[in-house]
Scaffold this motif. Structure first.
Motif, PDB file in Angstrom:
ATOM      1  N   ASN A  57       0.815  -1.213   0.000  1.00  0.00           N
ATOM      2  CA  ASN A  57       0.000   0.000   0.000  1.00  0.00           C
ATOM      3  C   ASN A  57       0.847   1.260   0.000  1.00  0.00           C
ATOM      4  N   ALA A  58       1.937   1.243   0.769  1.00  0.00           N
ATOM      5  CA  ALA A  58       2.768   2.444   0.913  1.00  0.00           C
ATOM      6  C   ALA A  58       3.773   2.609  -0.217  1.00  0.00           C
ATOM      7  N   LEU A  59       4.374   1.483  -0.665  1.00  0.00           N
ATOM      8  CA  LEU A  59       5.477   1.571  -1.621  1.00  0.00           C
ATOM      9  C   LEU A  59       5.259   0.767  -2.897  1.00  0.00           C
ATOM     10  N   GLY A  60       4.194  -0.030  -2.934  1.00  0.00           N
ATOM     11  CA  GLY A  60       3.945  -0.853  -4.106  1.00  0.00           C
ATOM     12  C   GLY A  60       4.915  -2.010  -4.247  1.00  0.00           C
ATOM     13  N   LYS A  61       5.525  -2.434  -3.136  1.00  0.00           N
ATOM     14  CA  LYS A  61       6.521  -3.513  -3.169  1.00  0.00           C
ATOM     15  C   LYS A  61       6.266  -4.493  -2.035  1.00  0.00           C
ATOM     16  N   THR A  62       6.695  -5.746  -2.234  1.00  0.00           N
ATOM     17  CA  THR A  62       6.601  -6.737  -1.168  1.00  0.00           C
ATOM     18  C   THR A  62       7.770  -6.574  -0.209  1.00  0.00           C
ATOM     19  N   VAL A  63       7.657  -7.219   0.937  1.00  0.00           N
ATOM     20  CA  VAL A  63       8.745  -7.169   1.914  1.00  0.00           C
ATOM     21  C   VAL A  63      10.013  -7.782   1.328  1.00  0.00           C
ATOM     22  N   LEU A  64       9.876  -8.901   0.615  1.00  0.00           N
ATOM     23  CA  LEU A  64      11.063  -9.551   0.042  1.00  0.00           C
ATOM     24  C   LEU A  64      11.738  -8.634  -0.979  1.00  0.00           C
ATOM     25  N   GLU A  65      10.943  -7.921  -1.767  1.00  0.00           N
ATOM     26  CA  GLU A  65      11.523  -6.974  -2.726  1.00  0.00           C
ATOM     27  C   GLU A  65      12.308  -5.883  -2.007  1.00  0.00           C
ATOM     28  N   LEU A  66      11.791  -5.408  -0.886  1.00  0.00           N
ATOM     29  CA  LEU A  66      12.487  -4.374  -0.112  1.00  0.00           C
ATOM     30  C   LEU A  66      13.769  -4.925   0.509  1.00  0.00           C
ATOM     31  N   ILE A  67      13.731  -6.173   0.965  1.00  0.00           N
ATOM     32  CA  ILE A  67      14.938  -6.808   1.509  1.00  0.00           C
ATOM     33  C   ILE A  67      16.010  -6.883   0.423  1.00  0.00           C
ATOM     34  N   HIS A  68      15.633  -7.337  -0.753  1.00  0.00           N
ATOM     35  CA  HIS A  68      16.601  -7.451  -1.851  1.00  0.00           C
ATOM     36  C   HIS A  68      17.107  -6.079  -2.287  1.00  0.00           C
ATOM     37  N   GLU A  69      16.241  -5.067  -2.283  1.00  0.00           N
ATOM     38  CA  GLU A  69      16.674  -3.713  -2.639  1.00  0.00           C
ATOM     39  C   GLU A  69      17.699  -3.190  -1.635  1.00  0.00           C
ATOM     40  N   GLU A  70      17.444  -3.416  -0.334  1.00  0.00           N
ATOM     41  CA  GLU A  70      18.375  -2.948   0.695  1.00  0.00           C
ATOM     42  C   GLU A  70      19.705  -3.683   0.600  1.00  0.00           C
ATOM     43  N   LEU A  71      19.655  -4.975   0.336  1.00  0.00           N
ATOM     44  CA  LEU A  71      20.886  -5.755   0.197  1.00  0.00           C
ATOM     45  C   LEU A  71      21.696  -5.256  -0.995  1.00  0.00           C
ATOM     46  N   LEU A  72      21.026  -5.028  -2.117  1.00  0.00           N
ATOM     47  CA  LEU A  72      21.728  -4.517  -3.297  1.00  0.00           C
ATOM     48  C   LEU A  72      22.273  -3.119  -3.047  1.00  0.00           C
ATOM     49  N   LEU A  73      21.535  -2.316  -2.291  1.00  0.00           N
ATOM     50  CA  LEU A  73      21.996  -0.969  -1.959  1.00  0.00           C
ATOM     51  C   LEU A  73      23.254  -1.030  -1.103  1.00  0.00           C
ATOM     52  N   GLU A  74      23.280  -1.944  -0.144  1.00  0.00           N
ATOM     53  CA  GLU A  74      24.467  -2.069   0.705  1.00  0.00           C
ATOM     54  C   GLU A  74      25.650  -2.599  -0.099  1.00  0.00           C
ATOM     55  N   ILE A  75      25.389  -3.472  -1.044  1.00  0.00           N
ATOM     56  CA  ILE A  75      26.455  -3.942  -1.936  1.00  0.00           C
ATOM     57  C   ILE A  75      27.038  -2.759  -2.705  1.00  0.00           C
ATOM     58  N   ARG A  76      26.170  -1.919  -3.242  1.00  0.00           N
ATOM     59  CA  ARG A  76      26.638  -0.732  -3.974  1.00  0.00           C
ATOM     60  C   ARG A  76      27.464   0.182  -3.065  1.00  0.00           C
ATOM     61  N   ARG A  77      27.007   0.368  -1.840  1.00  0.00           N
ATOM     62  CA  ARG A  77      27.741   1.218  -0.898  1.00  0.00           C
ATOM     63  C   ARG A  77      29.138   0.665  -0.655  1.00  0.00           C
ATOM     64  N   LEU A  78      29.216  -0.636  -0.424  1.00  0.00           N
ATOM     65  CA  LEU A  78      30.512  -1.248  -0.150  1.00  0.00           C
ATOM     66  C   LEU A  78      31.404  -1.223  -1.387  1.00  0.00           C
ATOM     67  N   PHE A  79      30.823  -1.413  -2.564  1.00  0.00           N
ATOM     68  CA  PHE A  79      31.605  -1.333  -3.796  1.00  0.00           C
ATOM     69  C   PHE A  79      32.237   0.048  -3.946  1.00  0.00           C
ATOM     70  N   LEU A  80      31.553   1.060  -3.454  1.00  0.00           N
ATOM     71  CA  LEU A  80      32.060   2.423  -3.566  1.00  0.00           C
ATOM     72  C   LEU A  80      33.033   2.776  -2.447  1.00  0.00           C
ATOM     73  N   LEU A  81      32.729   2.368  -1.219  1.00  0.00           N
ATOM     74  CA  LEU A  81      33.436   2.900  -0.053  1.00  0.00           C
ATOM     75  C   LEU A  81      34.401   1.937   0.624  1.00  0.00           C
ATOM     76  N   SER A  82      34.236   0.649   0.398  1.00  0.00           N
ATOM     77  CA  SER A  82      35.034  -0.322   1.151  1.00  0.00           C
ATOM     78  C   SER A  82      36.351  -0.650   0.445  1.00  0.00           C
ATOM     79  N   PRO A  83      37.433  -0.833   1.231  1.00  0.00           N
ATOM     80  CA  PRO A  83      38.697  -1.258   0.640  1.00  0.00           C
ATOM     81  C   PRO A  83      38.748  -2.773   0.393  1.00  0.00           C
ATOM     82  N   LEU A  84      37.684  -3.497   0.778  1.00  0.00           N
ATOM     83  CA  LEU A  84      37.671  -4.951   0.635  1.00  0.00           C
ATOM     84  C   LEU A  84      37.575  -5.364  -0.829  1.00  0.00           C
ATOM     85  N   SER A  85      38.088  -6.546  -1.127  1.00  0.00           N
ATOM     86  CA  SER A  85      37.948  -7.110  -2.463  1.00  0.00           C
ATOM     87  C   SER A  85      36.513  -7.576  -2.654  1.00  0.00           C
ATOM     88  N   LEU A  86      36.132  -7.869  -3.894  1.00  0.00           N
ATOM     89  CA  LEU A  86      34.777  -8.341  -4.173  1.00  0.00           C
ATOM     90  C   LEU A  86      34.484  -9.636  -3.415  1.00  0.00           C
TER      91      LEU A  86
END
Length: 280
Positions: free
Chosen positions: A212-241
């Motif tokens: 109702n609020a976002l037009g997305k399921t909970v699982l979709e939001l979980i996957h979006e947040e996980l992908l967002l954190e991956i993007r953040r780490l790809f940009l900011l972390s010194p760790l290898s892939l």
């Protein structure tokens, strides 16, 4: 030459303050021209001028009358240009003094606000009142609480504006709590049931609220947040892939790659390259 993002995590530069007001063009104690992530909340009120900023890889053009909310952990980069206004920065601990509003109510899906002019002027005036209180030579306990109360008005106004776009206030609060928990637990919790347990809420109720609020399921939001954190780490972390894959608790680099490929169509290397290109 490979960029070094090891110093991209930023803390509030006033260790003894829960709340700080700064002009938009203040002299940052960190390199604001590089992407970074705060460990505090920041409300940006743009009074005038022009500029741009990126919040979690989304570009926003700055203009007078805008308000932005950035919560801890989000990746931020601002090109101020001629933009001017104020920043309201505050620690999560401050919410102990402004109940019943809670920090999770500020985990908005969209960080941008364009209030009507009278509302913006009121918020901007309140920020000025907070600044005047905090600049007192001898800041009393009562003055601190007055400043916190003024901040509460600002935050309640933002929450009220977002609630108008949602089906019900209860749904909005439920979704805000989920977004907060996702941001704080994405390294360890990946199942819908995990969050329902944390929230003491049924899967049907939570899914309905999210749809109702976002037009997305909970699982979709979980996957979006996980992908967002991956993007953040790809940009900011010194760790290898490979190290990032294990940091995020994937059981193998292959599963990590498969997740990224299924959601972006790119390999991890290609995704990281596309992200670094944005922030050149």
């Amino acid at each position: 030459m490979e960029k070094d993002y090891r110093f991209a995590n930023v803390t509030l530069p006033h260790p003894n303050s829960l709340l700080v007001i700064e002009p938009l063009d203040y002299s940052n104690p960190y390199d604001f021209q590089r992407p970074h992530r705060h460990d505090y909340f920041e409300i940006i009120c743009v009074e005038g001028g022009q500029g741009t900023q990126y919040i979690d890889f989304k570009k926003f053009d700055l203009a007078g009358g805008q308000v932005y909310n950035i919560y801890p952990g989000q990746v931020h980069l601002m090109h101020r240009g001629s933009a001017y206004g104020v920043l309201i920065q505050f620690r999560k601990d401050l919410f102990e003094f402004i109940k019943p509003i809670t920090h999770d109510q500020l985990y908005f899906n969209n960080p941008a606000f364009t209030p009507d002019q009278s509302t913006f002027n009121r918020l901007y005036d309140i920020a000025g009142q907070i600044k005047d209180l905090l600049l007192q030579e001898e800041l009393t306990t009562i003055s601190k609480y007055k400043a916190y109360s003024y901040l509460q008005i600002v935050l309640l106004t933002l929450v009220e504006m977002k609630d108008k776009d949602s089906l019900t206030i209860n749904n909005s609060q439920l979704v805000s709590l989920l977004l907060s928990l996702l941001s704080e637990n994405i390294y360890s919790c990946r199942k819908v049931a995990d969050y329902c347990e944390l929230m003491n809420c049924s899967q049907d109720k939570l899914n309905t609220a999210c749809k109702n609020a976002l037009g997305k399921t909970v699982l979709e939001l979980i996957h979006e947040e996980l992908l967002l954190e991956i993007r953040r780490l790809f940009l900011l972390s010194p760790l290898s892939l490979k190290e990032i894959a294990y940091e995020l608790n994937f059981d193998s680099p292959a599963n990590f790659s498969a997740f990224i490929k299924s959601h972006t169509g790119l390999t991890p290397t290609e995704l990281q390259a596309s992200i670094l290109e944005i922030y050149k």
